[in-house]
Design an enzyme around this catalytic site. Structure first.
Site, PDB file in Angstrom:
ATOM      1  N   ASP A 267     108.989  -3.404   7.821  1.00  0.00           N
ATOM      2  CA  ASP A 267     109.524  -4.018   9.169  1.00  0.00           C
ATOM      3  C   ASP A 267     109.403  -3.584  10.679  1.00  0.00           C
ATOM      4  OD1 ASP A 267     110.642  -5.932   7.590  1.00  0.00           O
ATOM      5  OD2 ASP A 267     113.075  -4.573   7.406  1.00  0.00           O
TER       6      ASP A 267
ATOM      7  N   ASN B  52     107.331 -11.717   9.784  1.00  0.00           N
ATOM      8  CA  ASN B  52     108.199 -12.171   8.472  1.00  0.00           C
ATOM      9  C   ASN B  52     109.013 -11.663   9.690  1.00  0.00           C
ATOM     10  OD1 ASN B  52     109.925 -10.906   6.386  1.00  0.00           O
ATOM     11  ND2 ASN B  52     110.222  -8.974   7.971  1.00  0.00           N
TER      12      ASN B  52
ATOM     13  N   HIS C 210     113.639 -11.300  10.193  1.00  0.00           N
ATOM     14  CA  HIS C 210     114.365  -9.801   9.296  1.00  0.00           C
ATOM     15  C   HIS C 210     115.387  -9.812  11.144  1.00  0.00           C
ATOM     16  CE1 HIS C 210     115.674  -6.101   8.070  1.00  0.00           C
ATOM     17  NE2 HIS C 210     115.760  -5.356   9.791  1.00  0.00           N
TER      18      HIS C 210
ATOM     19  N   SER D   7     116.293 -20.036   2.111  1.00  0.00           N
ATOM     20  CA  SER D   7     116.290 -20.857   3.273  1.00  0.00           C
ATOM     21  C   SER D   7     115.743 -20.781   4.532  1.00  0.00           C
ATOM     22  CB  SER D   7     118.375 -20.441   3.780  1.00  0.00           C
ATOM     23  OG  SER D   7     118.028 -20.062   4.574  1.00  0.00           O
TER      24      SER D   7
ATOM     25  N   ALA E 189     120.239 -17.751  13.849  1.00  0.00           N
ATOM     26  CA  ALA E 189     119.228 -17.928  14.533  1.00  0.00           C
ATOM     27  C   ALA E 189     118.246 -17.912  13.685  1.00  0.00           C
ATOM     28  CB  ALA E 189     119.866 -16.484  15.061  1.00  0.00           C
TER      29      ALA E 189
HETATM   30  C1  GAR Z   1     117.320 -13.383   5.327  1.00  0.00           C
HETATM   31  O1  GAR Z   1     118.503 -13.198   6.096  1.00  0.00           O
HETATM   32  C2  GAR Z   1     115.794 -12.773   6.121  1.00  0.00           C
HETATM   33  O2  GAR Z   1     116.635 -12.311   7.443  1.00  0.00           O
HETATM   34  C3  GAR Z   1     115.736 -11.030   4.551  1.00  0.00           C
HETATM   35  O3  GAR Z   1     117.037 -12.205   4.312  1.00  0.00           O
HETATM   36  C4  GAR Z   1     116.993 -12.796   3.809  1.00  0.00           C
HETATM   37  C5  GAR Z   1     116.588 -14.342   3.143  1.00  0.00           C
HETATM   38  O4  GAR Z   1     117.279 -15.261   3.445  1.00  0.00           O
HETATM   39  N1  GAR Z   1     115.221 -10.901   4.915  1.00  0.00           N
HETATM   40  C6  GAR Z   1     115.042  -9.520   4.996  1.00  0.00           C
HETATM   41  O5  GAR Z   1     116.093  -8.954   4.651  1.00  0.00           O
HETATM   42  C7  GAR Z   1     113.567  -8.159   5.156  1.00  0.00           C
HETATM   43  N2  GAR Z   1     113.772  -7.805   5.022  1.00  0.00           N
HETATM   44  P1  GAR Z   1     116.975 -16.797   2.671  1.00  0.00           P
HETATM   45  O6  GAR Z   1     116.318 -16.329   1.317  1.00  0.00           O
HETATM   46  O7  GAR Z   1     117.615 -17.526   3.067  1.00  0.00           O
HETATM   47  O8  GAR Z   1     115.755 -16.872   4.054  1.00  0.00           O
END
Ligand code: GAR
Length: 205
Positions: free
Chosen positions: A146, A108, A110, A14, A174
């Site tokens: 991170d 990145n 997080h 996403s 957010a």
């Molecule tokens: C998101 O919440 C991102 O912040 C997290 O994985 C999800 C991916 O969602 N990333 C981490 O935890 C990295 N340490 P998405 O595939 O829908 O973008």
């Protein structure tokens, strides 16, 4: 000037789709040059293909070492002409060699207010700690977990009624505001890093 951005993802995608949409709307002066996933069946990779974007599956098992995997990734990114790399739910640590080769051009996102709750299950960690505010962080990637200099953060409340899913959904909203805004701010140039602080030009920044 429009930047060419490579996106690395492992799952849903996403944040990738949201970055792409912001670029299409002209809110971020860039284009997605390549999407790479370490997970061949990642939904984000399938969406990239549907959108006609260059998309590449690079499963870890295909390379003998992490270093070999990351050099394949680096070669693909260079071949796509991407200057920036955005991690969007990429659930592997990058090797120091990859990070050093890319310089300060890897970001990145997080789902916590770093340095609190790095690593996996950030939302679960926030609930377990009983914090009343959590959020998301866009940061430069270094060789740690991170741990690179922070570019932007957005806070959201943690409610009594929250479970991991409801908190993750609030944080994700957010994230979708923070990531394109942070990337656009960096692409505008003029920033510098002193110690761990990212400085932006302009009053009050
Ligand atoms: C998101 O919440 C991102 O912040 C997290 O994985 C999800 C991916 O969602 N990333 C981490 O935890 C990295 N340490 P998405 O595939 O829908 O973008």
């Amino acid at each position: 000037m429009s930047a060419r951005v490579a996106v690395l993802l492992s799952g849903r995608g996403s944040n990738f789709l949201n970055l792409h949409a912001a670029m299409e709307r002209g809110e971020v002066p860039g284009t997605i040059a390549l999407v790479i996933s370490n997970v061949a069946e990642a939904p984000g990779l399938a969406r990239a293909r549907q959108l006609g974007l260059p998309a590449l599956a690079l499963p870890y098992g295909e390379s003998p070492t992490r270093e070999a995997h990351d050099s394949r990734m680096r070669a693909a990114i260079a071949a796509a002409g991407a200057e920036w790399v955005c991690l969007a739910g990429y659930m592997r640590l990058l090797t120091p060699g990859f990070v050093a080769a890319c310089g300060q051009r890897v970001l990145n996102i997080h789902p916590s207010l770093l340095p609190s709750f790095p690593g996996l299950h950030a939302q679960r960690q926030a609930l377990a700690a009983g914090v009343r505010v959590s959020g998301c962080t866009v940061h430069f990637v270094d060789a740690g977990l991170d741990s690179g200099p922070i570019v932007a953060q957005r806070a959201v409340p943690v409610l009594d009624s929250d479970d991991e899913d409801s908190l993750a959904a609030r944080i994700l909203e957010a994230e979708h505001a923070a990531y394109p805004a942070a990337l656009a701010r960096l692409l505008a140039g003029g920033w510098w890093i002193a110690g761990r602080r990212v400085h932006f030009p302009g009053p009050g920044a």
